[in-house]
Design a protein around this motif. Structure first.
Motif: not given
Lengths: 325, 127
Positions: A149-150, A156-160, A278-281
């Motif tokens: 689950a996310s 956001l926290a994981r990508y940061e 967009s941030l994740k990509w």
């Protein structure tokens, strides 16, 4: 593999035309056909874990047996997906793998977006995507207990954390992290999310959507994630004026989604998730560059994609500018 | 120092060699990688031409934004990231969005001048 032929198609005698397909970051994909006694051919796809190959984007992948289970549930729910024919057992000798039907159609975004042959398909694609996503999001995740689950803030926290670890400073990314955290919408009840719903993973023929592929990033999450990911400008492939995948209007996608039983979202409900997309990509592009920089998987393709970070920075500036008004 | 042939001339010659001589003899994934390699060289050509002015402009904007008078663009950019992380600088900070927009535009003119987001940012009614 030819010993599997009778399992893969009734009367199957042998395997022909085995060919590795390109694409797929963390899994091997092979096309082949089974020939029967009667001389008929059944076109199939084999997906398997590569033998010892590095796979930089596979961190979130759910594994092939789970993919097969989800695709089976999706087919049962009326979602257009390749049917699962066989999930390989250890005695099949193929490692972790499954075999599914091979649909015919086009997955290349530039062809789907620009060829006259797909004009009719393009006209209905936003509606068909809305209907398909409503059906996916309505699937009972009860039988998928191990599915991760996310939600939006989790991602956001994981990508940061990933971004900070890469040490590739981007003020636009930092500002976006801050803004998204301060403006996060209340989460929706979690549903089955495809996780990579966009052109490239959609099989389209002249009549429209025929199959949804690449379920390896599926998870339990917020339905707006899927509705927004296909709207990310990077997935409009140059047709920025058509917010849905470069082919359709968001209003049509959302109307079809609601009519098919999904939650009634307004276009502005998608904005936060599009910015997150967009941030994740952008960070995925950094991760691919890192695979080159760290020597894990050096290639001209990996290093050059590092320069696509600026595309997402531009998109994020455009979105932040709109948000600041 | 002015050396002829210049770096830009050498890189252009290699790019055109890839494009006109090498790539037609390749197929499949290798041909695709050759095209990617040409794109990478084209980025370097544009960076050689546009990079110094873009870097100087970014440095001047960063110095004004941060009230700093030392540091190169990379160091100032790191400093800006820190200031955003601590909340000292935010979307409301005058000059921040202008700097980020100008930087993204200059960057894309080097990296990918045909990207659709660049046209959106630079169209006249987008103010």
């Amino acid at each position: 593999m030819s010993t599997l032929a009778p399992v893969l198609a009734p009367g199957g005698r042998g395997i022909i035309g085995l060919k590795r397909l390109s694409g797929g970051a963390s899994q091997e994909t092979w096309a082949f056909s089974v020939r029967t006694d009667a001389g008929e051919e059944t076109p199939l796809i084999l997906r398997r874990v590569p033998g010892g190959e590095s796979s930089v984007l596979s961190g979130n992948a759910i594994g092939l047996p789970m993919e097969a289970r989800i695709q089976t549930l999706a087919a049962r729910a009326g979602v257009p997906v390749p049917r699962i024919v066989h999930v390989c057992a250890p005695e099949d000798g193929l490692g972790e793998a499954y075999v599914m039907g091979r649909l015919s159609g086009e997955t290349l975004a530039p062809k789907i977006l620009r060829s006259d042959a797909f004009a009719n398909a393009r006209a209905r694609l936003a509606t068909e995507c809305g209907e398909a996503l409503a059906a996916i999001h309505a699937i009972d995740t009860g039988p998928l207990a191990e599915l991760p689950a996310s939600g939006g803030l989790d991602q956001l926290a994981r990508y940061e954390e990933t971004y900070l670890g890469l040490d590739l400073p981007s003020p636009v990314f930092d500002l976006t992290f801050q803004w998204l955290r301060a403006n996060a919408p209340a989460p929706q009840p979690p549903v089955l999310v495809h996780g990579d719903f966009r052109l490239g993973n959609l099989m389209v023929d002249e009549t429209g959507l025929v199959g949804i592929l690449d379920w390896e990033l599926a998870h339990r999450g917020d339905p707006r994630e899927d509705l927004a990911w296909i709207c990310v400008n990077s997935w409009r492939f140059g047709n920025a004026g058509k917010r849905v995948g470069g082919f359709g209007e968001l209003e049509d996608l959302l109307a079809a989604y609601a009519a098919a039983g999904g939650h009634a979202f307004a276009p502005e409900d998608i904005d936060w998730w599009e910015m997150l997309g967009s941030l994740k990509w952008g960070i995925m592009c950094m991760i691919m560059y890192e695979a080159h920089r760290s020597d894990a998987d050096p290639s001209v393709e990996r290093v050059t994609i590092g320069r696509r970070v600026s595309e997402t920075e531009m998109d994020l500036v455009n979105l932040l500018e709109r948000a600041a008004k | 120092m002015s050396t002829k042939p210049s770096p830009a001339e050498l890189i252009e010659a290699v790019r055109l060699f890839l494009k006109d001589t090498v790539r037609p003899q390749l197929e499949g994934h290798t041909a695709f990688h050759a095209k990617v390699a040409e794109n990478a060289l084209a980025m370097v050509e544009r960076e050689l031409a546009q990079g110094p002015a873009a870097d100087a402009a970014a440095r001047a904007r960063l110095q004004a934004l941060l009230g700093a008078d030392t540091g190169d663009t990379d160091a100032l950019t790191r400093q800006l990231c820190e200031a955003i992380r601590t909340g000292e600088v935010s979307l409301d900070t005058p000059g921040l969005l202008d700097h980020l927009k100008a930087t993204a535009i200059d960057r894309l003119n080097i990296d990918q001048p045909k990207y659709s987001g660049l046209a959106i940012a630079t169209k006249p009614d987008n103010s």
